[in-house]
Design a protein around this motif. Structure first.
Motif, PDB file in Angstrom:
ATOM      1  N   MET A  61       8.205-112.906  40.717  1.00 48.95           N
ATOM      2  CA  MET A  61       8.263-113.604  39.436  1.00 48.95           C
ATOM      3  C   MET A  61       7.575-112.780  38.351  1.00 48.95           C
ATOM      4  O   MET A  61       8.092-112.645  37.233  1.00 48.95           O
ATOM      5  N   PHE A  62       6.428-112.216  38.666  1.00 52.39           N
ATOM      6  CA  PHE A  62       5.723-111.389  37.673  1.00 52.39           C
ATOM      7  C   PHE A  62       6.466-110.088  37.409  1.00 52.39           C
ATOM      8  O   PHE A  62       6.496-109.592  36.273  1.00 52.39           O
ATOM      9  N   GLU A  63       7.063-109.507  38.429  1.00 54.66           N
ATOM     10  CA  GLU A  63       7.843-108.278  38.229  1.00 54.66           C
ATOM     11  C   GLU A  63       9.034-108.546  37.313  1.00 54.66           C
ATOM     12  O   GLU A  63       9.365-107.719  36.452  1.00 54.66           O
ATOM     13  N   ALA A  64       9.682-109.684  37.502  1.00 52.07           N
ATOM     14  CA  ALA A  64      10.802-110.042  36.638  1.00 52.07           C
ATOM     15  C   ALA A  64      10.338-110.294  35.211  1.00 52.07           C
ATOM     16  O   ALA A  64      11.020-109.920  34.242  1.00 52.07           O
ATOM     17  N   GLU A  65       9.180-110.929  35.055  1.00 49.49           N
ATOM     18  CA  GLU A  65       8.646-111.150  33.717  1.00 49.49           C
ATOM     19  C   GLU A  65       8.333-109.829  33.029  1.00 49.49           C
ATOM     20  O   GLU A  65       8.640-109.651  31.840  1.00 49.49           O
ATOM     21  N   ALA A  66       7.752-108.896  33.767  1.00 46.67           N
ATOM     22  CA  ALA A  66       7.451-107.583  33.197  1.00 46.67           C
ATOM     23  C   ALA A  66       8.728-106.885  32.744  1.00 46.67           C
ATOM     24  O   ALA A  66       8.770-106.252  31.673  1.00 46.67           O
ATOM     25  N   ASP A  67       9.778-106.985  33.542  1.00 48.65           N
ATOM     26  CA  ASP A  67      11.067-106.396  33.177  1.00 48.65           C
ATOM     27  C   ASP A  67      11.601-107.027  31.903  1.00 48.65           C
ATOM     28  O   ASP A  67      12.090-106.323  31.000  1.00 48.65           O
ATOM     29  N   GLY A  68      11.518-108.343  31.795  1.00 47.62           N
ATOM     30  CA  GLY A  68      12.010-109.020  30.608  1.00 47.62           C
ATOM     31  C   GLY A  68      11.220-108.675  29.360  1.00 47.62           C
ATOM     32  O   GLY A  68      11.789-108.462  28.281  1.00 47.62           O
ATOM     33  N   LEU A  69       9.909-108.605  29.495  1.00 45.30           N
ATOM     34  CA  LEU A  69       9.075-108.223  28.351  1.00 45.30           C
ATOM     35  C   LEU A  69       9.406-106.820  27.871  1.00 45.30           C
ATOM     36  O   LEU A  69       9.474-106.558  26.664  1.00 45.30           O
ATOM     37  N   ALA A  70       9.627-105.906  28.817  1.00 43.12           N
ATOM     38  CA  ALA A  70       9.972-104.534  28.450  1.00 43.12           C
ATOM     39  C   ALA A  70      11.310-104.482  27.717  1.00 43.12           C
ATOM     40  O   ALA A  70      11.473-103.737  26.741  1.00 43.12           O
ATOM     41  N   ALA A  71      12.281-105.286  28.171  1.00 42.08           N
ATOM     42  CA  ALA A  71      13.585-105.305  27.516  1.00 42.08           C
ATOM     43  C   ALA A  71      13.479-105.835  26.089  1.00 42.08           C
ATOM     44  O   ALA A  71      14.099-105.297  25.159  1.00 42.08           O
ATOM     45  N   LEU A  72      12.703-106.881  25.894  1.00 40.66           N
ATOM     46  CA  LEU A  72      12.526-107.430  24.557  1.00 40.66           C
ATOM     47  C   LEU A  72      11.773-106.457  23.658  1.00 40.66           C
ATOM     48  O   LEU A  72      12.139-106.273  22.490  1.00 40.66           O
ATOM     49  N   ALA A  73      10.733-105.835  24.197  1.00 40.91           N
ATOM     50  CA  ALA A  73       9.946-104.890  23.397  1.00 40.91           C
ATOM     51  C   ALA A  73      10.790-103.704  22.950  1.00 40.91           C
ATOM     52  O   ALA A  73      10.604-103.170  21.845  1.00 40.91           O
ATOM     53  N   ALA A  74      11.735-103.283  23.790  1.00 43.78           N
ATOM     54  CA  ALA A  74      12.561-102.116  23.473  1.00 43.78           C
ATOM     55  C   ALA A  74      13.448-102.335  22.260  1.00 43.78           C
ATOM     56  O   ALA A  74      13.895-101.381  21.621  1.00 43.78           O
ATOM     57  N   THR A  75      13.708-103.602  21.903  1.00 42.79           N
ATOM     58  CA  THR A  75      14.546-103.884  20.735  1.00 42.79           C
ATOM     59  C   THR A  75      13.771-103.755  19.425  1.00 42.79           C
ATOM     60  O   THR A  75      14.382-103.681  18.359  1.00 42.79           O
ATOM     61  N   ASP A  76      12.457-103.767  19.496  1.00 42.79           N
ATOM     62  CA  ASP A  76      11.591-103.674  18.319  1.00 42.79           C
ATOM     63  C   ASP A  76      11.927-104.749  17.289  1.00 42.79           C
ATOM     64  O   ASP A  76      11.902-104.509  16.081  1.00 42.79           O
ATOM     65  N   THR A  77      12.229-105.939  17.781  1.00 42.32           N
ATOM     66  CA  THR A  77      12.546-107.058  16.887  1.00 42.32           C
ATOM     67  C   THR A  77      11.377-108.024  16.763  1.00 42.32           C
ATOM     68  O   THR A  77      11.183-108.621  15.700  1.00 42.32           O
ATOM     69  N   PHE A  78      10.642-108.229  17.835  1.00 38.27           N
ATOM     70  CA  PHE A  78       9.506-109.138  17.890  1.00 38.27           C
ATOM     71  C   PHE A  78       8.261-108.387  18.353  1.00 38.27           C
ATOM     72  O   PHE A  78       8.349-107.334  18.999  1.00 38.27           O
ATOM     73  N   ARG A  79       7.113-108.956  18.078  1.00 38.84           N
ATOM     74  CA  ARG A  79       5.884-108.528  18.746  1.00 38.84           C
ATOM     75  C   ARG A  79       5.922-109.104  20.157  1.00 38.84           C
ATOM     76  O   ARG A  79       6.101-110.311  20.340  1.00 38.84           O
ATOM     77  N   VAL A  80       5.772-108.245  21.147  1.00 35.88           N
ATOM     78  CA  VAL A  80       5.844-108.637  22.544  1.00 35.88           C
ATOM     79  C   VAL A  80       4.611-108.075  23.245  1.00 35.88           C
ATOM     80  O   VAL A  80       4.276-106.903  23.060  1.00 35.88           O
ATOM     81  N   PRO A  81       3.901-108.876  24.036  1.00 35.53           N
ATOM     82  CA  PRO A  81       2.726-108.342  24.723  1.00 35.53           C
ATOM     83  C   PRO A  81       3.109-107.206  25.664  1.00 35.53           C
ATOM     84  O   PRO A  81       4.056-107.314  26.445  1.00 35.53           O
ATOM     85  N   ARG A  82       2.362-106.109  25.563  1.00 38.27           N
ATOM     86  CA  ARG A  82       2.632-104.936  26.386  1.00 38.27           C
ATOM     87  C   ARG A  82       2.161-105.175  27.812  1.00 38.27           C
ATOM     88  O   ARG A  82       1.073-105.703  28.045  1.00 38.27           O
ATOM     89  N   VAL A  83       2.997-104.795  28.775  1.00 45.91           N
ATOM     90  CA  VAL A  83       2.639-104.923  30.184  1.00 45.91           C
ATOM     91  C   VAL A  83       1.720-103.779  30.566  1.00 45.91           C
ATOM     92  O   VAL A  83       2.063-102.598  30.400  1.00 45.91           O
ATOM     93  N   LEU A  84       0.548-104.126  31.103  1.00 48.49           N
ATOM     94  CA  LEU A  84      -0.446-103.119  31.477  1.00 48.49           C
ATOM     95  C   LEU A  84      -0.538-102.907  32.982  1.00 48.49           C
ATOM     96  O   LEU A  84      -0.930-101.828  33.432  1.00 48.49           O
ATOM     97  N   GLY A  85      -0.198-103.911  33.753  1.00 49.05           N
ATOM     98  CA  GLY A  85      -0.277-103.762  35.206  1.00 49.05           C
ATOM     99  C   GLY A  85       0.289-104.987  35.898  1.00 49.05           C
ATOM    100  O   GLY A  85       0.215-106.103  35.390  1.00 49.05           O
ATOM    101  N   CYS A  86       0.861-104.751  37.074  1.00 50.42           N
ATOM    102  CA  CYS A  86       1.453-105.825  37.852  1.00 50.42           C
ATOM    103  C   CYS A  86       1.302-105.458  39.323  1.00 50.42           C
ATOM    104  O   CYS A  86       1.530-104.303  39.700  1.00 50.42           O
ATOM    105  N   GLY A  87       0.892-106.414  40.136  1.00 46.00           N
ATOM    106  CA  GLY A  87       0.713-106.099  41.553  1.00 46.00           C
ATOM    107  C   GLY A  87       0.206-107.302  42.325  1.00 46.00           C
ATOM    108  O   GLY A  87       0.265-108.435  41.850  1.00 46.00           O
ATOM    109  N   ARG A  88      -0.320-107.039  43.496  1.00 49.31           N
ATOM    110  CA  ARG A  88      -0.772-108.132  44.352  1.00 49.31           C
ATOM    111  C   ARG A  88      -1.873-107.661  45.273  1.00 49.31           C
ATOM    112  O   ARG A  88      -2.054-106.465  45.524  1.00 49.31           O
TER     113      ARG A  88
END
Length: 300
Positions: A61-88
């Motif tokens: 779930m977190f990996e998918a969220e990180a992927d989605g945030l990266a996709a949104l950030a790449a459009t440079d349309t909104f401010r999107v929180p940058r992903v700094l780390g993901c793991g377990r």
């Protein structure tokens, strides 16, 4: 405040390994993060981060969220929180994000700016509906197998899985009887309607929308895929809505096609069924009314 080490040394080490950030001596403050995850404001000296925690099994779930945030950030349309780390670790899954100072949309100007950014996001289009990976809507799996037919995609990958979960949980009755009839007739809403495969936030209620400290529109907690932009607009109306200036500005920039009101109900049925499956019977009556109303309209 509670020391980060109180959570576990293993978690602190895993965060540092995934992000490169030394969290020694960090402090935590529990913050609102929805009903699914545990969320914390993490302070390390003068630095601040946003940390989401869940059971170790929630890593996808977190990996998918990180992927989605990266996709949104790449459009440079909104401010999107940058992903700094993901793991377990053995016990916990985590997602470490940039900490943003955010406030809710409040003024007419806020609504207009958010609409302008969303129009830009929706103009980011692809060749197929769906996404390159499956992800989640809340804690529920969301299938995104790419396809060329929008009605078929939405029925097969959105409505049918939620209805199957609802039936498995015992919510049959009128929900089951009318739902099958609705699924048969739903393609009729799309006979003369071919939406572009826009990049969608996917879970665009007002709780996932904000304004940052510089006045820039911000989004987070996505369930991204490519689909009909109406699905994002519909979701924005479901749980309280956005300022009226948002809808005025969006429709001025990109008017809605005929049939939006019916499509809105169909699209929001997906989210109401998801809430029924995640949170229980309190959403059953609303789901039944939506199914019955749509079915009766499509019978005419």
């Amino acid at each position: 405040m509670e020391p980060l080490s109180n959570l576990s040394a293993a978690l602190a080490q895993a965060i540092q390994h995934a992000s490169g950030i030394d969290v020694t001596g960090a402090t935590l403050q529990r913050v609102s993060g929805g009903s699914i995850n545990r969320a914390y404001h993490v302070r390390v000296g003068e630095q601040s981060f946003f940390l989401k925690l869940n059971s170790a099994q929630a890593l996808p779930m977190f990996e998918a969220e990180a992927d989605g945030l990266a996709a949104l950030a790449a459009t440079d349309t909104f401010r999107v929180p940058r992903v700094l780390g993901c793991g377990r670790t053995e016990d916990d899954a985590f997602l470490l994000l940039e900490y943003l100072q955010l406030r809710p949309l409040a003024s007419d100007e806020d609504g207009q700016r958010f609409a302008e950014a969303l129009v830009q996001l929706h103009h980011d289009t692809g060749e197929h509906y769906g996404w390159s990976r499956d992800n989640f809507i809340g804690a529920a799996p969301q299938a995104n197998t790419p396809g060329d037919g929008w009605a078929r995609f939405f029925i097969n990958h959105r409505l049918i899985p939620q209805l199957e979960r609802a039936r498995a949980k015992g919510y049959a009755g009128a929900l089951g009887r009318d739902a099958d009839a609705l699924l048969e007739r739903a393609p009729g809403l799309f006979v003369d309607y071919r939406p572009q495969p826009s990049l969608l936030h996917g879970d665009l209620w007002h709780g996932n929308a904000a304004i940052d400290e510089a006045g820039r529109p911000a989004i987070f907690d996505p369930a991204v895929y490519r689909g009909d932009r109406d699905a994002d607009l519909a979701m924005s109306e479901l749980f309280g809505g956005f300022p009226s200036s948002f809808y005025i500005a969006y429709r001025r920039a990109w008017p809605m096609a005929d049939g939006y009101e019916q499509r809105k109900t169909l699209y929001n049925l997906y989210h109401v069924l998801n809430h029924l499956n995640l949170f229980g019977r309190g959403y059953l009556g609303q789901a039944e009314r939506m199914i019955r109303g749509l079915y009766m309209e499509l019978r005419r």
